[in-house]
Write a protein that holds these residues in place. Structure first.
Motif, PDB file in Angstrom:
ATOM      1  N   THR A 162       0.411 -25.042   3.977  1.00  0.00           N
ATOM      2  CA  THR A 162       1.779 -24.556   4.210  1.00  0.00           C
ATOM      3  C   THR A 162       2.833 -25.553   3.741  1.00  0.00           C
ATOM      4  OG1 THR A 162       1.127 -23.130   6.020  1.00  0.00           O
ATOM      5  CG2 THR A 162       3.411 -23.877   6.018  1.00  0.00           C
TER       6      THR A 162
ATOM      7  N   ASN B   6       7.841 -14.789   6.218  1.00  0.00           N
ATOM      8  CA  ASN B   6       7.338 -13.503   5.715  1.00  0.00           C
ATOM      9  C   ASN B   6       7.176 -12.476   6.836  1.00  0.00           C
ATOM     10  OD1 ASN B   6       5.364 -11.430   4.946  1.00  0.00           O
ATOM     11  ND2 ASN B   6       5.215 -12.587   3.050  1.00  0.00           N
TER      12      ASN B   6
ATOM     13  N   ASP C 293      -3.078 -17.243  12.284  1.00  0.00           N
ATOM     14  CA  ASP C 293      -4.450 -17.755  12.178  1.00  0.00           C
ATOM     15  C   ASP C 293      -4.602 -19.081  12.913  1.00  0.00           C
ATOM     16  OD1 ASP C 293      -5.108 -15.663  10.160  1.00  0.00           O
ATOM     17  OD2 ASP C 293      -3.634 -16.786   9.009  1.00  0.00           O
TER      18      ASP C 293
ATOM     19  N   LYS D 174      -9.711 -13.061   2.592  1.00  0.00           N
ATOM     20  CA  LYS D 174      -9.056 -14.234   3.202  1.00  0.00           C
ATOM     21  C   LYS D 174      -9.942 -14.852   4.276  1.00  0.00           C
ATOM     22  CE  LYS D 174      -4.970 -15.817   5.635  1.00  0.00           C
ATOM     23  NZ  LYS D 174      -3.668 -15.569   6.206  1.00  0.00           N
TER      24      LYS D 174
ATOM     25  N   ARG E 229     -14.132 -19.650   5.022  1.00  0.00           N
ATOM     26  CA  ARG E 229     -12.921 -19.947   5.799  1.00  0.00           C
ATOM     27  C   ARG E 229     -13.273 -20.166   7.273  1.00  0.00           C
ATOM     28  NH1 ARG E 229      -6.711 -19.089   5.899  1.00  0.00           N
ATOM     29  NH2 ARG E 229      -6.382 -19.258   8.109  1.00  0.00           N
TER      30      ARG E 229
ATOM     31  N   TYR F  36      -3.560 -24.801   6.149  1.00  0.00           N
ATOM     32  CA  TYR F  36      -3.896 -24.198   4.857  1.00  0.00           C
ATOM     33  C   TYR F  36      -2.763 -24.280   3.829  1.00  0.00           C
ATOM     34  CZ  TYR F  36      -8.204 -23.014   6.988  1.00  0.00           C
ATOM     35  OH  TYR F  36      -9.415 -23.132   7.601  1.00  0.00           O
TER      36      TYR F  36
ATOM     37  N   PHE G 279       7.046 -27.001   0.185  1.00  0.00           N
ATOM     38  CA  PHE G 279       8.308 -27.742   0.295  1.00  0.00           C
ATOM     39  C   PHE G 279       8.331 -29.001  -0.563  1.00  0.00           C
ATOM     40  CE2 PHE G 279       7.276 -25.552   4.267  1.00  0.00           C
ATOM     41  CZ  PHE G 279       8.329 -24.641   4.294  1.00  0.00           C
TER      42      PHE G 279
ATOM     43  N   GLY H  99       4.878 -21.972   9.517  1.00  0.00           N
ATOM     44  CA  GLY H  99       4.258 -21.162   8.459  1.00  0.00           C
ATOM     45  C   GLY H  99       3.008 -20.500   9.006  1.00  0.00           C
ATOM     46  N   CYS H 100       3.194 -19.839  10.159  1.00  0.00           N
ATOM     47  CA  CYS H 100       2.033 -19.342  10.938  1.00  0.00           C
ATOM     48  C   CYS H 100       1.323 -18.184  10.261  1.00  0.00           C
ATOM     49  CB  CYS H 100       2.491 -18.907  12.320  1.00  0.00           C
ATOM     50  SG  CYS H 100       3.678 -17.539  12.268  1.00  0.00           S
ATOM     51  N   GLY H 101       1.981 -17.521   9.287  1.00  0.00           N
ATOM     52  CA  GLY H 101       1.353 -16.351   8.666  1.00  0.00           C
ATOM     53  C   GLY H 101       0.975 -15.340   9.729  1.00  0.00           C
TER      54      GLY H 101
ATOM     55  N   ASP I 145      13.368 -19.459   7.793  1.00  0.00           N
ATOM     56  CA  ASP I 145      13.058 -20.230   6.581  1.00  0.00           C
ATOM     57  C   ASP I 145      13.068 -21.714   6.956  1.00  0.00           C
ATOM     58  OD1 ASP I 145      12.945 -21.407   4.132  1.00  0.00           O
ATOM     59  OD2 ASP I 145      14.626 -20.290   3.261  1.00  0.00           O
ATOM     60  N   LEU I 146      11.986 -22.396   6.614  1.00  0.00           N
ATOM     61  CA  LEU I 146      11.865 -23.808   7.010  1.00  0.00           C
ATOM     62  C   LEU I 146      12.371 -24.762   5.916  1.00  0.00           C
ATOM     63  CD1 LEU I 146       8.320 -23.467   8.582  1.00  0.00           C
ATOM     64  CD2 LEU I 146      10.393 -24.057   9.842  1.00  0.00           C
ATOM     65  N   THR I 147      12.943 -24.203   4.853  1.00  0.00           N
ATOM     66  CA  THR I 147      13.387 -25.068   3.755  1.00  0.00           C
ATOM     67  C   THR I 147      14.414 -26.095   4.208  1.00  0.00           C
ATOM     68  OG1 THR I 147      13.175 -23.081   2.427  1.00  0.00           O
ATOM     69  CG2 THR I 147      14.088 -24.971   1.337  1.00  0.00           C
TER      70      THR I 147
HETATM   71  C1  LIG Z   1      -0.837 -20.889   2.813  1.00  0.00           C
HETATM   72  S1  LIG Z   1      -0.062 -19.819   3.915  1.00  0.00           S
HETATM   73  C2  LIG Z   1      -0.758 -20.322   5.454  1.00  0.00           C
HETATM   74  C3  LIG Z   1      -0.682 -19.236   6.477  1.00  0.00           C
HETATM   75  C4  LIG Z   1      -1.420 -19.525   7.791  1.00  0.00           C
HETATM   76  N1  LIG Z   1      -0.865 -20.672   8.460  1.00  0.00           N
HETATM   77  C5  LIG Z   1      -2.907 -19.673   7.593  1.00  0.00           C
HETATM   78  O1  LIG Z   1      -3.477 -20.574   8.207  1.00  0.00           O
HETATM   79  O2  LIG Z   1      -3.501 -18.895   6.849  1.00  0.00           O
HETATM   80  C6  LIG Z   1       1.578 -20.475   3.943  1.00  0.00           C
HETATM   81  C7  LIG Z   1       2.524 -19.774   4.862  1.00  0.00           C
HETATM   82  O3  LIG Z   1       3.800 -20.412   4.783  1.00  0.00           O
HETATM   83  C8  LIG Z   1       4.809 -19.404   4.792  1.00  0.00           C
HETATM   84  N2  LIG Z   1       6.029 -19.929   4.142  1.00  0.00           N
HETATM   85  C9  LIG Z   1       6.207 -20.186   2.823  1.00  0.00           C
HETATM   86  N3  LIG Z   1       7.445 -20.656   2.609  1.00  0.00           N
HETATM   87  C10 LIG Z   1       8.070 -20.692   3.802  1.00  0.00           C
HETATM   88  C11 LIG Z   1       9.382 -21.063   4.214  1.00  0.00           C
HETATM   89  N4  LIG Z   1      10.289 -21.501   3.351  1.00  0.00           N
HETATM   90  N5  LIG Z   1       9.689 -20.964   5.529  1.00  0.00           N
HETATM   91  C12 LIG Z   1       8.769 -20.515   6.430  1.00  0.00           C
HETATM   92  N6  LIG Z   1       7.515 -20.138   6.085  1.00  0.00           N
HETATM   93  C13 LIG Z   1       7.171 -20.230   4.790  1.00  0.00           C
HETATM   94  C14 LIG Z   1       4.187 -18.241   4.038  1.00  0.00           C
HETATM   95  O4  LIG Z   1       4.829 -17.029   4.325  1.00  0.00           O
HETATM   96  C15 LIG Z   1       2.739 -18.307   4.519  1.00  0.00           C
HETATM   97  O5  LIG Z   1       2.538 -17.534   5.661  1.00  0.00           O
END
Ligand SMILES: C[S@@+](CC[C@H](N)C(=O)[O-])C[C@H]1O[C@@H](n2cnc3c(N)ncnc32)[C@H](O)[C@@H]1O
Length: 420
Positions: A156, A108, A71, A25, A30, A154, A160, A66-68, A131-133
């Motif tokens: 995120t 997650n 990063d 990753k 990156r 990245y 949606f 969607g901070c994962g 959940d941001l949906t």
């Molecule tokens: C492509 S990753 C990017 C992660 C991080 N921001 C990075 O720069 O690597 C997308 C992120 O969105 C989160 N995600 C996906 N669906 C989501 C949802 N419905 N609500 C909140 N987070 C979500 C995932 O868990 C993941 O961490």
């Protein structure tokens, strides 16, 4: 035995893990290409935001959607105020004293645990599982003060649908006070990586079946049972339709400040061939360019672009883009082969045509000056450690200068300001 305990203790810090820039990753691309391009586009807008806050005697609050594994924290705090001169010490756009709070939201729990382990000691950070949906969660809308920077990275927002993105933007507009910066990051709709998907109707939401297959070594990919999930592919027009709708619904001005395509040349799926029948080894080759003491076969950077019939506009763009990259690579190969370390001169200098696009001419001139300037050095493997990284930075610069911000790269990023 104290030695055993000491080694185990050191191992358990996680800092004994074998980190490599060649895969994974956090590979070299990156960190040194994608994060840097994002930072450079973000820089002027972040500088303005910091000035705005300083004038108000306030510090910055940042929300990472969607901070994962957090990063975004490193990316944002790594943005510098400018390209520093050679004698300057680099200064961060947001110095530690100017950060009030960084809040990360993600659905997650595993990634949030990783984020907490990484930044848990930093009392300015906080992580929320949500959940941001349905838009920003109540823990944000109700419990958090307005943020100055609403950030995502990245791809995120590709999780949606249109309406869900509109809701996220509306919630941001409602939550912020008078002024905020927003960075929104999707997957680009017309990346060469997924040329097989270009035909999907332009007036329909398109979600690809995304596989994180690139994380596995090539020989294991076939065997690995890789889970796929839907990610939306976006053009700039589709982004603008989200922005316009959110702006109309909430009656707040959302102004686009910049759009950029990221990773046209090094998108992760160029390598896998999962969505394009003509895979290219560009990402692993650029990882090698950036890796110290590893010499790279530069011919692996050449692209034999395969046009897709019926997509003239895209074919014209990619043909020209990849021809510029090829020209820089062959120029570099011929400079290296014609360089005489004794005299510090080239036996012959390849021609730079006056009609070449300015970014290509600039990159070709810079390669020549770098090779001439350092080629004579006998220690420290100057080819692997200085010249090849510079070729990587030159290709990166060309990508930045030639991209159009339309959705032609792996990532399509928009930077917006909200004024109320
Ligand atoms: C492509 S990753 C990017 C992660 C991080 N921001 C990075 O720069 O690597 C997308 C992120 O969105 C989160 N995600 C996906 N669906 C989501 C949802 N419905 N609500 C909140 N987070 C979500 C995932 O868990 C993941 O961490």
């Amino acid at each position: 035995m104290p030695e055993r305990k000491a080694y185990s203790q050191a191992f358990n810090t996680g800092r004994y893990e074998k980190v490599t820039g060649l895969f994974g990753k956090y590979d070299n691309v990156r960190r040194l290409w994608e994060d840097q391009i994002t930072s450079i586009f973000l820089r002027p807008h972040l500088n303005n935001l910091v000035d705005y806050k300083k004038k108000r005697l306030e510090r910055l609050r940042i929300l990472d959607l969607g901070c994962g594994a957090a990063d975004g924290y490193d990316l944002i705090m790594g943005v510098t105020t400018k390209d520093p001169g050679i004698y300057e010490y680099v200064t961060a756009a947001i110095t530690d004293d100017m950060l009030k709070r960084y809040v990360g939201v993600d659905v997650n729990e595993d990634l949030l645990r990783q984020a907490r382990e990484y930044l848990g000691d930093n009392s300015k950070t906080e992580f929320i599982q949500a959940d941001l949906t349905q838009g920003l969660p109540p823990e944000i809308l109700r419990d958090q003060a307005p943020f100055d920077f609403y950030f995502s990275s990245y791809g995120t927002l590709s999780h949606f649908h249109h309406d869900e993105c509109v809701k996220i933007f509306c919630d941001i507009c409602e939550h912020t006070s008078e002024y905020a910066l927003v960075m929104a990051d999707w997957l680009g709709r017309y990346s060469y990586e997924w040329q097989d998907l270009w035909h999907e109707p332009a007036d329909r939401e398109v979600f690809m079946d995304y596989r994180i297959s690139y994380i596995f070594p090539e020989e294991e990919r076939g065997e690995a049972n890789i889970t796929s999930f839907p990610l939306r592919l976006m053009s700039r027009d589709e982004v603008m339709s989200i922005i316009n709708e959110a702006s109309r619904i909430c009656g707040v001005d959302i102004k686009p400040l910049a759009f950029f395509d990221r990773s046209l040349f090094v998108g992760r799926h160029l390598e896998t061939g999962d969505y394009n029948r003509h895979p290219l080894k560009h990402r692993s080759t650029v990882n090698s360019l950036f890796e110290h003491y590893v010499r790279t076969d530069l011919e692996r950077l050449l692209t034999d672009y395969q046009p897709r019939p019926g997509f003239d506009h895209l074919n014209t763009f990619f043909e020209s883009f990849f021809m510029c990259c090829n020209t820089l690579v062959t120029h570099t190969i011929s400079l290296l082969s014609g360089y005489d370390a004794q005299s510090g001169e080239f036996s012959e200098t390849p021609e730079i045509q006056p009609y070449y696009p300015p970014p290509l001419k600039e990159a070709m001139h810079s390669m020549k000056r770098v090779i001439k300037g350092v080629g004579w050095l006998e220690w420290g493997d100057v080819r692997a450690n200085v010249i090849e990284p510079h070729l990587g930075f030159s290709l990166r610069k060309m990508e930045m200068d030639l991209q159009t911000g339309s959705g032609f790269g792996h990532g399509l990023v928009g930077i917006f300001e909200i004024r109320k």
